[in-house]
Design a protein around this motif. Structure first.
Motif, PDB file in Angstrom:
ATOM      1  N   GLU A 182       0.871  -1.186   0.000  1.00  0.00           N
ATOM      2  CA  GLU A 182       0.000   0.000   0.000  1.00  0.00           C
ATOM      3  C   GLU A 182       0.901   1.226   0.000  1.00  0.00           C
ATOM      4  O   GLU A 182       1.489   1.567   1.019  1.00  0.00           O
ATOM      5  N   GLY A 183       1.014   1.862  -1.166  1.00  0.00           N
ATOM      6  CA  GLY A 183       1.962   2.964  -1.302  1.00  0.00           C
ATOM      7  C   GLY A 183       3.378   2.464  -1.094  1.00  0.00           C
ATOM      8  O   GLY A 183       3.832   1.536  -1.751  1.00  0.00           O
ATOM      9  N   GLU A 184       4.088   3.044  -0.124  1.00  0.00           N
ATOM     10  CA  GLU A 184       5.441   2.606   0.196  1.00  0.00           C
ATOM     11  C   GLU A 184       5.480   1.637   1.368  1.00  0.00           C
ATOM     12  O   GLU A 184       6.555   1.193   1.771  1.00  0.00           O
ATOM     13  N   THR A 185       4.308   1.303   1.914  1.00  0.00           N
ATOM     14  CA  THR A 185       4.241   0.398   3.056  1.00  0.00           C
ATOM     15  C   THR A 185       4.106  -1.039   2.582  1.00  0.00           C
ATOM     16  O   THR A 185       3.255  -1.352   1.748  1.00  0.00           O
ATOM     17  N   VAL A 186       4.963  -1.916   3.120  1.00  0.00           N
ATOM     18  CA  VAL A 186       4.961  -3.330   2.753  1.00  0.00           C
ATOM     19  C   VAL A 186       4.724  -4.149   4.021  1.00  0.00           C
ATOM     20  O   VAL A 186       5.438  -3.987   5.020  1.00  0.00           O
ATOM     21  N   THR A 187       3.724  -5.031   3.986  1.00  0.00           N
ATOM     22  CA  THR A 187       3.382  -5.862   5.137  1.00  0.00           C
ATOM     23  C   THR A 187       3.376  -7.322   4.721  1.00  0.00           C
ATOM     24  O   THR A 187       2.773  -7.681   3.704  1.00  0.00           O
ATOM     25  N   GLN A 188       4.037  -8.160   5.478  1.00  0.00           N
ATOM     26  CA  GLN A 188       4.022  -9.593   5.190  1.00  0.00           C
ATOM     27  C   GLN A 188       2.744 -10.204   5.760  1.00  0.00           C
ATOM     28  O   GLN A 188       2.490 -10.143   6.960  1.00  0.00           O
ATOM     29  N   LEU A 189       1.940 -10.802   4.866  1.00  0.00           N
ATOM     30  CA  LEU A 189       0.715 -11.470   5.265  1.00  0.00           C
ATOM     31  C   LEU A 189       0.945 -12.950   5.530  1.00  0.00           C
ATOM     32  O   LEU A 189       0.219 -13.557   6.318  1.00  0.00           O
ATOM     33  N   ARG A 190       1.927 -13.531   4.832  1.00  0.00           N
ATOM     34  CA  ARG A 190       2.259 -14.934   5.046  1.00  0.00           C
ATOM     35  C   ARG A 190       3.743 -15.128   4.812  1.00  0.00           C
ATOM     36  O   ARG A 190       4.277 -14.710   3.785  1.00  0.00           O
ATOM     37  N   ALA A 191       4.422 -15.744   5.761  1.00  0.00           N
ATOM     38  CA  ALA A 191       5.818 -16.116   5.543  1.00  0.00           C
ATOM     39  C   ALA A 191       5.872 -17.223   4.505  1.00  0.00           C
ATOM     40  O   ALA A 191       4.964 -18.056   4.409  1.00  0.00           O
ATOM     41  N   GLY A 192       6.928 -17.229   3.704  1.00  0.00           N
ATOM     42  CA  GLY A 192       7.007 -18.232   2.655  1.00  0.00           C
ATOM     43  C   GLY A 192       8.423 -18.495   2.201  1.00  0.00           C
ATOM     44  O   GLY A 192       9.390 -18.255   2.935  1.00  0.00           O
ATOM     45  N   ALA A 193       8.531 -18.984   0.964  1.00  0.00           N
ATOM     46  CA  ALA A 193       9.805 -19.482   0.456  1.00  0.00           C
ATOM     47  C   ALA A 193      10.835 -18.389   0.213  1.00  0.00           C
ATOM     48  O   ALA A 193      12.018 -18.686   0.036  1.00  0.00           O
ATOM     49  N   LEU A 194      10.410 -17.132   0.175  1.00  0.00           N
ATOM     50  CA  LEU A 194      11.355 -16.020   0.042  1.00  0.00           C
ATOM     51  C   LEU A 194      11.452 -15.334   1.400  1.00  0.00           C
ATOM     52  O   LEU A 194      10.491 -14.719   1.862  1.00  0.00           O
ATOM     53  N   PRO A 195      12.607 -15.438   2.079  1.00  0.00           N
ATOM     54  CA  PRO A 195      12.718 -14.903   3.441  1.00  0.00           C
ATOM     55  C   PRO A 195      12.489 -13.400   3.501  1.00  0.00           C
ATOM     56  O   PRO A 195      12.925 -12.643   2.636  1.00  0.00           O
ATOM     57  N   ARG A 196      11.813 -12.965   4.575  1.00  0.00           N
ATOM     58  CA  ARG A 196      11.484 -11.559   4.754  1.00  0.00           C
ATOM     59  C   ARG A 196      12.741 -10.695   4.807  1.00  0.00           C
ATOM     60  O   ARG A 196      12.775  -9.596   4.245  1.00  0.00           O
ATOM     61  N   ALA A 197      13.788 -11.183   5.461  1.00  0.00           N
ATOM     62  CA  ALA A 197      15.009 -10.386   5.580  1.00  0.00           C
ATOM     63  C   ALA A 197      15.653 -10.150   4.222  1.00  0.00           C
ATOM     64  O   ALA A 197      16.218  -9.075   3.963  1.00  0.00           O
ATOM     65  N   GLU A 198      15.567 -11.129   3.337  1.00  0.00           N
ATOM     66  CA  GLU A 198      16.139 -10.985   1.990  1.00  0.00           C
ATOM     67  C   GLU A 198      15.385  -9.920   1.191  1.00  0.00           C
ATOM     68  O   GLU A 198      15.994  -9.118   0.472  1.00  0.00           O
ATOM     69  N   ILE A 199      14.064  -9.899   1.343  1.00  0.00           N
ATOM     70  CA  ILE A 199      13.265  -8.891   0.642  1.00  0.00           C
ATOM     71  C   ILE A 199      13.577  -7.508   1.199  1.00  0.00           C
ATOM     72  O   ILE A 199      13.774  -6.545   0.448  1.00  0.00           O
ATOM     73  N   ALA A 200      13.621  -7.404   2.529  1.00  0.00           N
ATOM     74  CA  ALA A 200      13.879  -6.111   3.168  1.00  0.00           C
ATOM     75  C   ALA A 200      15.231  -5.547   2.738  1.00  0.00           C
ATOM     76  O   ALA A 200      15.370  -4.337   2.490  1.00  0.00           O
ATOM     77  N   ALA A 201      16.238  -6.410   2.630  1.00  0.00           N
ATOM     78  CA  ALA A 201      17.564  -5.949   2.203  1.00  0.00           C
ATOM     79  C   ALA A 201      17.524  -5.417   0.778  1.00  0.00           C
ATOM     80  O   ALA A 201      18.193  -4.434   0.449  1.00  0.00           O
ATOM     81  N   ALA A 202      16.713  -6.052  -0.073  1.00  0.00           N
ATOM     82  CA  ALA A 202      16.659  -5.653  -1.478  1.00  0.00           C
ATOM     83  C   ALA A 202      15.955  -4.312  -1.666  1.00  0.00           C
ATOM     84  O   ALA A 202      16.323  -3.531  -2.550  1.00  0.00           O
ATOM     85  N   ILE A 203      14.949  -4.015  -0.833  1.00  0.00           N
ATOM     86  CA  ILE A 203      14.196  -2.767  -1.011  1.00  0.00           C
ATOM     87  C   ILE A 203      14.667  -1.674  -0.057  1.00  0.00           C
ATOM     88  O   ILE A 203      14.208  -0.524  -0.139  1.00  0.00           O
TER      89      ILE A 203
END
Length: 314
Positions: A182-203
């Motif tokens: 939502e805009g610049e806000t990103v919320t994890q609704l379900r943990a899955g095969a792509l780790p949250r920390a890896e996504i956070a580092a990329a963005i």
């Protein structure tokens, strides 16, 4: 073509024709096998809910072949485009549905958003292109049961009533990570095969986590889900009498998600090993799994699998 048979790449044209005709087809992805239907055909989508016994308030993920197909269905913010760098891959983005998308309201469970992804399996994308339709596709299992990671598990789960495109064993072994944007806000609704920390580092920013009592906005948010018939006891240091052991890391003999303590190997093995143990076990003791990286998704699936059963709502 026998409708419930296992098929290979040579049958993709026939399977695509079944999808265009409003039938169900199970297909491989890098996460788990999906039960696909034309996402623009409400009657076809209803067959998914009927086949799975899935609650109607639980929305479905839409699978597309490429970014161009996704752009015809949802609105991309700058942050969403940044996250799309992970496609094809095990990431689902929940984005605003375009007014002219043509996606069935049954897919979205009446929401104005759509969970969408590009699967990282060549046969999945080839099937979607051949059907020329976005495919609504939850995991190809009975609702609440273990997700399938092989074609044979799909056949067994549906008693051979659904045709299956065989793409080998799933590489990730757990479902996609789901993010709401939502805009610049990103919320994890379900943990899955792509780790949250890896996504956070990329963005370059942290990712919030949805509250446990958040409204159902994406698949995999039900408290009880991914469940074997056997009961599970988590974070067990040893099996009690009558329990079957499921280990992690070096240690005692028995089934082991990863003897070397590799979380990626554990994720790949999770559902397959639970399927295997569920053949004979009535109680399963599961060793502690670290909560870092992919361990977040593994522990999420185990927690939901161990939750008290609730009756399906149709």
């Amino acid at each position: 073509m026998p409708t419930g048979a296992v098929h290979d790449r040579s049958d993709i044209a026939e399977l695509a024709a079944l999808l265009r005709a409003g039938e169900l087809v199970a297909f491989p992805t890098e996460t788990v096998y999906g039960l696909g239907a034309d996402a623009t055909n409400s009657d076809a989508v209803l067959k998914i809910y009927e086949a799975k016994g899935r609650p109607r308030f639980n929305p479905l993920i839409v699978h597309v072949a490429d970014l161009a197909m996704a752009e015809r269905l949802v609105e991309f913010s700058p942050m969403a485009r940044k996250l799309a760098r992970f496609w094809p891959g095990p990431l689902t983005l929940v984005l605003p549905r375009r007014p002219d998308a043509g996606i069935s309201d049954i897919v979205t469970a009446g929401l104005d958003t759509v969970g969408i992804r590009i699967p990282d399996h060549p046969l999945a994308r080839e099937l979607i292109r051949a059907a020329d339709r976005p495919l609504a596709a939850p995991s190809a299992n009975r609702s609440g049961k273990l997700s399938p990671t092989t074609a044979d598990q799909v056949v067994k789960g549906f008693q051979g009533l659904v045709p299956v495109l065989d793409g080998g064993a799933s590489q990730s072994g757990v479902e996609s990570t789901i993010l709401a944007v939502e805009g610049e806000t990103v919320t994890q609704l379900r943990a899955g095969a792509l780790p949250r920390a890896e996504i956070a580092a990329a963005i370059g920013r942290p990712i919030a986590q949805a509250a446990h009592d958040a409204r159902i906005a994406a698949p995999g948010m039900l408290a009880s889900h991914y469940a074997p018939s056997a009961t599970l006891r988590l974070d067990a240091e040893y099996p009690e009498p009558g329990e079957t052991w499921l280990g992690f890391g070096p240690g005692r003999a028995g089934a082991n998600l990863s003897p070397k303590g590799d979380l990626r190997e554990a994720a790949r093995n999770l559902f397959s090993m639970l399927h295997e143990l569920d053949e004979s076990a009535t109680r399963i003791a599961v060793a502690p799994i670290p909560h870092t990286g992919l361990g977040e998704a593994i522990n999420d699936r185990l927690r939901r699998a161990a939750a008290p059963r609730t009756p399906a709502v149709h």
